[in-house]
Design a protein around this motif. Sequence first.
Motif, PDB file in Angstrom:
ATOM      1  N   THR A 147      39.193  34.744  -4.874  1.00 25.51           N
ATOM      2  CA  THR A 147      39.460  34.187  -3.545  1.00 25.51           C
ATOM      3  C   THR A 147      38.237  33.479  -2.977  1.00 25.51           C
ATOM      4  OG1 THR A 147      38.842  36.288  -2.484  1.00 25.51           O
ATOM      5  CG2 THR A 147      41.171  35.975  -3.044  1.00 25.51           C
ATOM      6  N   ALA A 148      37.324  33.085  -3.832  1.00 24.38           N
ATOM      7  CA  ALA A 148      36.050  32.515  -3.377  1.00 24.38           C
ATOM      8  C   ALA A 148      36.223  31.076  -2.920  1.00 24.38           C
ATOM      9  CB  ALA A 148      35.006  32.591  -4.484  1.00 24.38           C
ATOM     10  N   GLN A 149      35.363  30.671  -2.026  1.00 24.48           N
ATOM     11  CA  GLN A 149      35.315  29.282  -1.578  1.00 24.48           C
ATOM     12  C   GLN A 149      34.457  28.461  -2.534  1.00 24.48           C
ATOM     13  OE1 GLN A 149      33.691  29.370   2.349  1.00 24.48           O
ATOM     14  NE2 GLN A 149      35.508  30.276   3.276  1.00 24.48           N
ATOM     15  N   THR A 150      34.888  27.229  -2.736  1.00 27.78           N
ATOM     16  CA  THR A 150      34.072  26.319  -3.534  1.00 27.78           C
ATOM     17  C   THR A 150      32.883  25.834  -2.712  1.00 27.78           C
ATOM     18  OG1 THR A 150      35.365  24.401  -2.852  1.00 27.78           O
ATOM     19  CG2 THR A 150      36.124  25.609  -4.811  1.00 27.78           C
ATOM     20  N   VAL A 151      31.942  25.192  -3.382  1.00 31.26           N
ATOM     21  CA  VAL A 151      30.781  24.657  -2.679  1.00 31.26           C
ATOM     22  C   VAL A 151      31.209  23.604  -1.659  1.00 31.26           C
ATOM     23  CG1 VAL A 151      28.589  23.451  -2.969  1.00 31.26           C
ATOM     24  CG2 VAL A 151      29.290  25.167  -4.642  1.00 31.26           C
ATOM     25  N   ALA A 152      32.210  22.801  -2.021  1.00 29.69           N
ATOM     26  CA  ALA A 152      32.700  21.792  -1.078  1.00 29.69           C
ATOM     27  C   ALA A 152      33.300  22.446   0.162  1.00 29.69           C
ATOM     28  CB  ALA A 152      33.732  20.903  -1.772  1.00 29.69           C
ATOM     29  N   GLN A 153      34.062  23.529  -0.042  1.00 31.55           N
ATOM     30  CA  GLN A 153      34.630  24.238   1.101  1.00 31.55           C
ATOM     31  C   GLN A 153      33.544  24.851   1.975  1.00 31.55           C
ATOM     32  OE1 GLN A 153      37.249  26.892  -1.047  1.00 31.55           O
ATOM     33  NE2 GLN A 153      39.048  25.649  -0.578  1.00 31.55           N
ATOM     34  N   GLN A 154      32.498  25.356   1.363  1.00 28.75           N
ATOM     35  CA  GLN A 154      31.389  25.920   2.140  1.00 28.75           C
ATOM     36  C   GLN A 154      30.708  24.844   2.979  1.00 28.75           C
ATOM     37  OE1 GLN A 154      28.712  28.291  -0.289  1.00 28.75           O
ATOM     38  NE2 GLN A 154      30.381  28.801  -1.675  1.00 28.75           N
TER      39      GLN A 154
ATOM     40  N   SER B 120      39.080  36.394   9.143  1.00 28.28           N
ATOM     41  CA  SER B 120      38.022  36.012   8.209  1.00 28.28           C
ATOM     42  C   SER B 120      38.364  34.729   7.466  1.00 28.28           C
ATOM     43  CB  SER B 120      37.777  37.150   7.214  1.00 28.28           C
ATOM     44  OG  SER B 120      37.384  38.326   7.889  1.00 28.28           O
ATOM     45  N   ASP B 121      39.657  34.476   7.266  1.00 26.37           N
ATOM     46  CA  ASP B 121      40.055  33.284   6.521  1.00 26.37           C
ATOM     47  C   ASP B 121      40.025  32.022   7.379  1.00 26.37           C
ATOM     48  OD1 ASP B 121      40.461  34.841   4.256  1.00 26.37           O
ATOM     49  OD2 ASP B 121      42.540  35.273   4.797  1.00 26.37           O
ATOM     50  N   ASN B 122      40.465  32.126   8.636  1.00 23.44           N
ATOM     51  CA  ASN B 122      40.524  30.922   9.473  1.00 23.44           C
ATOM     52  C   ASN B 122      39.360  30.812  10.444  1.00 23.44           C
ATOM     53  OD1 ASN B 122      40.961  32.717  11.573  1.00 23.44           O
ATOM     54  ND2 ASN B 122      43.123  32.253  11.798  1.00 23.44           N
ATOM     55  N   TYR B 123      38.328  31.616  10.236  1.00 17.41           N
ATOM     56  CA  TYR B 123      37.209  31.644  11.184  1.00 17.41           C
ATOM     57  C   TYR B 123      36.561  30.278  11.337  1.00 17.41           C
ATOM     58  CZ  TYR B 123      32.505  32.629  12.951  1.00 17.41           C
ATOM     59  OH  TYR B 123      31.337  32.606  13.667  1.00 17.41           O
ATOM     60  N   TYR B 124      36.477  29.531  10.260  1.00 13.80           N
ATOM     61  CA  TYR B 124      35.698  28.300  10.288  1.00 13.80           C
ATOM     62  C   TYR B 124      36.307  27.253  11.213  1.00 13.80           C
ATOM     63  CZ  TYR B 124      33.901  30.704   6.245  1.00 13.80           C
ATOM     64  OH  TYR B 124      33.366  31.661   5.431  1.00 13.80           O
ATOM     65  N   TYR B 125      37.612  27.129  11.184  1.00 16.26           N
ATOM     66  CA  TYR B 125      38.183  26.113  12.070  1.00 16.26           C
ATOM     67  C   TYR B 125      38.596  26.680  13.424  1.00 16.26           C
ATOM     68  CZ  TYR B 125      42.482  27.821   9.757  1.00 16.26           C
ATOM     69  OH  TYR B 125      43.479  28.597   9.229  1.00 16.26           O
ATOM     70  N   THR B 126      38.974  27.975  13.504  1.00 15.23           N
ATOM     71  CA  THR B 126      39.292  28.523  14.830  1.00 15.23           C
ATOM     72  C   THR B 126      38.042  28.628  15.696  1.00 15.23           C
ATOM     73  OG1 THR B 126      39.130  30.750  13.891  1.00 15.23           O
ATOM     74  CG2 THR B 126      41.332  29.781  14.059  1.00 15.23           C
TER      75      THR B 126
ATOM     76  N   ALA C  79      31.807  34.370   1.767  1.00 11.68           N
ATOM     77  CA  ALA C  79      32.415  33.144   1.233  1.00 11.68           C
ATOM     78  C   ALA C  79      33.604  33.437   0.328  1.00 11.68           C
ATOM     79  CB  ALA C  79      31.370  32.313   0.490  1.00 11.68           C
ATOM     80  N   GLY C  80      34.348  34.502   0.623  1.00 17.08           N
ATOM     81  CA  GLY C  80      35.532  34.814  -0.154  1.00 17.08           C
ATOM     82  C   GLY C  80      35.272  35.531  -1.452  1.00 17.08           C
ATOM     83  N   TRP C  81      34.008  35.772  -1.807  1.00 14.32           N
ATOM     84  CA  TRP C  81      33.694  36.527  -3.019  1.00 14.32           C
ATOM     85  C   TRP C  81      33.931  38.002  -2.761  1.00 14.32           C
ATOM     86  CZ3 TRP C  81      31.689  34.511  -7.723  1.00 14.32           C
ATOM     87  CH2 TRP C  81      31.520  33.126  -7.715  1.00 14.32           C
ATOM     88  N   ARG C  82      34.352  38.714  -3.798  1.00 18.33           N
ATOM     89  CA  ARG C  82      34.675  40.125  -3.661  1.00 18.33           C
ATOM     90  C   ARG C  82      34.140  40.887  -4.864  1.00 18.33           C
ATOM     91  NH1 ARG C  82      40.895  40.882  -2.760  1.00 18.33           N
ATOM     92  NH2 ARG C  82      40.912  40.051  -4.889  1.00 18.33           N
ATOM     93  N   GLY C  83      34.418  42.173  -4.884  1.00 16.77           N
ATOM     94  CA  GLY C  83      34.050  42.987  -6.035  1.00 16.77           C
ATOM     95  C   GLY C  83      32.852  43.868  -5.770  1.00 16.77           C
TER      96      GLY C  83
END
Length: 774
Positions: free
Chosen positions: A540-547, A718-724, A528-532
């Motif tokens: 670069t994390a996604q919000t709950v709404a984006q998830q 990885s970034d556009n996976y959800y809509y592609t 979900a865009g979290w790193r580290g």
Amino acid sequence: MGRAGAGTGTGGAAVGSGGGGAAAAAAASSVPACRRRRRQKERSEAVGVIDARLVSEQFSQSPQKLAFYSWYGSTRLFRFRVPPDTVLLRWLLQASQGSGPSCTNVEITVYFRYGAPPVINPLGTSFPDNTSVQPSFLVKMLHGNTSINISHPAPGDWFVAAHLPPSSQKIEVKGFIPTCAYVFQPDMLVVRVVEVSILEPDVPLPQTLLHHPSYLKIFVPEYTQELRLELQGCASNGSLGCPVRLTVGSATLPGNFRKVLTCTGPTQDCRLLLPSPPWGRWLQVTAKSLAGPLVSVAFTAVAALTACRPWSVSFQHLLQNSANQSRNASTGLLPLSPSYQELDRSSGAGDSPFCLRNYPVPREDLDVVSVRFRPLDQVSVQSDMPSVLRLYLNTGMDSGGSLIISLQVNKTAIANNTLVVVCVTAASPFLSFNDSLNCTTAFFQGYPLSLSASSRKTTLVIPYPETDNWYLSLQLVCPESPKECEQALVPVETTLYLVPCLNDCGPYGQCLLLRTHSYLYAGCSCKAGWRGWSCTDNSTAQTVAQQKVATLLLTLSNLLFLAPITVSVHRSHLVEASVYAYTMFFSTFYHACDQPGEAVLCILNYDTLQYCDFLGSGVSIWVTILCMARLKAALKYVLFLLGTLVFAMSLQMDRRAVWNTMGPCLFAIVVMVTMWVYRCGRRRHCYPTSWQRWIFYLLPGISMATMAITIYTSMMTSDNYYYTHSIWHMLLAGSAAFLLPPREQHTDPWACSQKLPCHYEICKNHREELYTVT
């Protein structure tokens, strides 16, 4: 070509680049003869001037294919064991790449660390709070050969990690586009001394330097407070002066705390004082002449150890205290802390006083790379001497996790002007709180912590701690009025753990256990865009709404399979309709389970859902193409079944290989084209015969299928996976609805021929449109 660089300064490591050309063997299963000759030459160069006391040995590991970096699991880790009495360590790094058109020169990053895997951060992400990380020692190289020299390395485990640059986040379909193989192999060449003089405490050892240095070693027992090395009676060819360079200790990476003493003054005596030397091990000492190869230098080496008398809690007191704790637990009372004010600080006249208070800390193994440490007694801190806890992390399998140290004091236990100073070190404890608060032992820079009335809790996280005994030293300090601390006693609550991953990588990560040969270590794979390091960097994390939007896109897009299901039932293709329904169901719930964070719903095991989703997608394409071929019913259903079995077998072998799906589908296309060509030749007319069929059904269906394949194979990241991927669902379902052939002639919509039991059969006469019962 090789290019060397370091993330931190290391005085004991001589970094150089060895010559080498391009190597094209991607498999690298065997070393060519030219490389073996080069190794022999480098081995002879490493030894230098012939010294009968030195022997060379070489260690190698099998080559590994490198990967572009995305998380710690992308690195390739190598583990070597450096033998004792090694005076020179040379890393021979070999990198090769394939010869295909997709191969380009990429930079390879190689890390080195002693005692534990290197802690790296190629993406520049943030570490969790209270995490202490040292800069990594690294070199960067292209394909070819590079060598790294380290003089007087520490014996024990050394780790080498390598990876390619950060990945482009593009989701590549396995086997569809040829990729370049980059192979990396490190070799370790060591030169060790076989004749070492033993320097005993308080026993003078005469030495003479001429051509070669003198190699000495002294054993430092436990509870040694101080080590003093001294060169006495030093003379050069009979004249006064001491042109000698004394090197004490071993080199470690990324930090190097070897002590170098250069004695060039006119005095005959030269000494070195080492507080808190490493306990329970041999300490290397190398003496080298600075007067030239033909000048003789004579001296006498003397070592003196200052012992430290520990006061340990007696086992009788521990047993009594455990019984008191059990009784107090039933009555709800806290156990009383033992009073140390009446302790006799010395055992008699002439004996040295106590220098530390030792608390036994048993080790409790919970799981792989999971250990708990619980002191047997309440840890109490005073100002007269430090309280020391020893953590046993020397098994060789504890360096692959994270050491968590959490300390807390009660609000009423500590005054406003008092301070509990803490120092965490490896190999030996820090004992000089009265002289300095730098938290530094002879060869280790410790981790300082503190507790006060305003900050009553502190935490330290050490990722990948070195393989050694770790020590926790605590002492009470009153900076303003030291007399107020003389009678004070502060109990400290300790929480000491070794865990595979900090907080199990949090809600947006997964803690995975990695392996290189027999060595196990852990790493976090973030979503979900979290790193580290522990999936705590939300830049670069996604919000709950984006998830939630991503989950809805990936699941609701499968509802478009209702279109081919409806068309199939309307045209009497019931088997095809059942396959589409199967695909819609499992694709929906697989993507509902595949999401990270909060928007997750798993009705079955994740692996089961993934397998069913991949199987349904492949079989849907298979039955659609065969249905277009308009085969006879018996042959069509036989191919349906055989194709499904082939898909099930291939997906079990390799679920993500593209040809496991494309192979059967290409075979189905060949069958379809063959049947169409056969019908064209037989009827002497293009098949399908209707131009409306081509314009309004086949061309839109083929266009949608082509777009779906293009998106699936070359446009997903990885970034556009959800809509592609959602578009892939819709195009796949839409193409199936357009490409399904019309119903058979003389068949009514929503009707099908069926057989009834009890030997009765309903027949339909297409000419007379009469039904007869036979």
